[in-house]
Design an enzyme around this catalytic site. Structure first.
Site, PDB file in Angstrom:
ATOM      1  N   ARG A  52       0.842  -1.207   0.000  1.00  0.00           N
ATOM      2  CA  ARG A  52       0.000   0.000   0.000  1.00  0.00           C
ATOM      3  C   ARG A  52       0.872   1.250   0.000  1.00  0.00           C
ATOM      4  NH1 ARG A  52      -3.068   1.442   4.264  1.00  0.00           N
ATOM      5  NH2 ARG A  52      -1.732   0.341   5.710  1.00  0.00           N
ATOM      6  N   ASN A  62       7.564   1.187   1.466  1.00  0.00           N
ATOM      7  CA  ASN A  62       7.856   0.036   0.615  1.00  0.00           C
ATOM      8  C   ASN A  62       8.835   0.341  -0.519  1.00  0.00           C
ATOM      9  OD1 ASN A  62       6.185  -1.975   1.880  1.00  0.00           O
ATOM     10  ND2 ASN A  62       4.413  -0.850   1.132  1.00  0.00           N
ATOM     11  N   ARG A 201      16.877 -23.938  34.592  1.00  0.00           N
ATOM     12  CA  ARG A 201      17.000 -23.166  33.357  1.00  0.00           C
ATOM     13  C   ARG A 201      17.949 -23.880  32.400  1.00  0.00           C
ATOM     14  NH1 ARG A 201      15.662 -17.602  33.503  1.00  0.00           N
ATOM     15  NH2 ARG A 201      17.246 -17.230  31.907  1.00  0.00           N
TER      16      ARG A 201
END
Length: 434
Positions: A52, A62, A201
């Site tokens: 767009r 873009n 962890r």
């Protein structure tokens, strides 16, 4: 970037935004997928980049230049060079984006205002595209904001769709990140681990991590899209390399993205070669094109010290720098610049001179870089292995190059182009070491 339905497979939005009931059914391949009776042609796979003109962040993002190339150009180059698409399209509502798309060799679908709103989804735009193109069987929706996409990724996904019978395939990246629940006042006052045991962890090398959509592409068969899904049926993901998983809309800013693209981006089918010669146009590149004449009729020009430093750095890296001009520049004036570069002036055929220099040094064109700014530079820019122009170069020259500087001529363009050369040479050296 147009919004994309990225829900889990248990709940996918339809094109109107209403939730569908449950998981989309697994669909069988039909004749449009190339498995029916009497079908001789392979299914038509179309690449579709949605772009767009409107953007809440960067205007015309873009086609904003990223590392010297319009953002959309990076994915268009990868799509076209992959060789797996029967057609490559850009869906846009903006004339400037249309022009850039055609310049890169894509076809253009001018989308309607109804699917060009901030609230419009990717699925809205894709369905509109399909309504105009009955020949398309499979859509590869590629995001313009993923500039590190490579043709090899698209080739493998095309095989998954065409050969392995998947109805939809989307890109993911593996991340090693521990997630925690959000603290909400009056609801949840403490956080809890979502994907780990804090008492144990795991080390990164002992944990496979998790797969996240990276938004680079979404491939889906026509019948699935027409039912309102980009993901569904027989589904699979394609895992991209982390260094290629760049989405400048989500987690990266422009300068960092440029460094990532220069290091990991796709630059074309032919391998880059180390640059041995840089030829630079004098007027409009080394200078800003302005000429001053003193009272005694002597020509005066100016240049940027940054550009002189750029030339010096190039020479230290073993790159020969030569200057050229179609104008009969004063050699006395040029010698006063103390750049110590071989120079040819009053040249009507620049290509012939550069070709002569190339042969004299025993180089192929891939080892030659050229910085120009005028129509007379066009053929040299097209031939050179690496070509660039200042930001204020003429439109003809801009269309012929692979890199457009942010700086104007005489205002740091040579230094900027030199930095670009150095980064690409680092890329060449890294690839040689692999």
């Amino acid at each position: 970037m147009d919004s994309v339905e990225k829900g889990a497979t248990t709940s996918v939005s339809n094109p109107r935004g209403r939730p569908s009931r449950g998981r989309p059914p697994k669909l069988q391949r039909n004749s449009r997928g190339g498995q029916g009776r009497g079908v001789e042609k392979p299914p038509h796979l179309a690449a579709l980049i949605l772009a767009r003109g409107g953007s809440k962040g960067i205007p015309l993002k873009n086609i904003k230049h990223l590392a010297g190339v319009p953002l959309i150009g990076w994915v268009l180059r990868a799509a076209l060079d992959s060789g797996v698409f029967q057609s490559v399209w850009v869906s846009t509502d903006h004339e400037e984006i249309e022009n850039v798309a055609k310049q890169f060799g894509a076809q253009v679908h001018r989308r309607s205002s109804e699917v060009s709103k901030d609230s419009s989804t990717s699925l809205d735009a894709i369905i509109e595209f399909l309504n105009y193109h009955n020949e398309v069987d499979i859509v590869g929706n590629i995001q313009a904001t993923s500039p590190c996409l490579h043709p090899a990724d698209l080739q493998k996904v095309a095989d998954m769709i065409r050969e392995e019978g998947y109805d939809s395939v989307f890109s993911v990246v593996r991340r090693h990140q521990f997630r925690w629940s959000e603290i909400q006042k009056g609801v949840r006052e403490v956080t809890e681990p979502l994907n780990l045991n804090p008492a144990k962890r795991p080390r990164r090398q002992d944990w496979d991590g998790e797969l996240y959509e990276n938004g680079s592409f979404y491939f889906a068969k026509r019948h699935l899209i027409e039912m309102g899904y980009l993901q569904g049926g027989k589904m699979a993901y394609y895992e991209m390399r982390a260094e290629h998983s760049v989405d400048i809309d989500v987690d990266i800013d422009w300068p960092i993205a440029e460094q990532r693209v220069l290091r990991y981006g796709y630059f074309g089918k032919e391998k880059l070669k180390e640059i041995k010669l840089l030829v630079c146009n004098i007027d409009g590149c080394l200078t800003n094109g302005h000429i001053y004449v003193s009272g005694d009729q002597k020509e005066i020009i100016s240049y940027d010290v940054k550009d002189a430093i750029g030339i010096s750095l190039l020479k230290k890296r073993g790159i020969e720098v030569r200057l050229i001009s179609e104008r009969a520049c004063s050699k006395q004036t040029l010698s006063a610049l103390k750049l110590d570069c071989k120079t040819e002036v009053n040249i009507s055929d620049k290509l012939a001179i550069v070709d002569e220099w190339r042969k004299e040094m025993g180089l192929c064109w891939k080892e030659v870089a050229y910085l120009g700014n005028e129509v007379s530079d066009e053929e040299c820019l097209k031939k050179a292995g690496l070509s660039g122009v200042p930001a204020d170069a003429c439109s003809t020259a801009q269309k012929a190059v692979g890199y457009i500087c942010r700086c104007n001529g005489g205002r740091g363009a040579i230094r900027e182009f030199a930095e670009h050369i150095f980064l690409l040479m680092e890329k060449v050296n890294n690839s040689c070491q692999k």
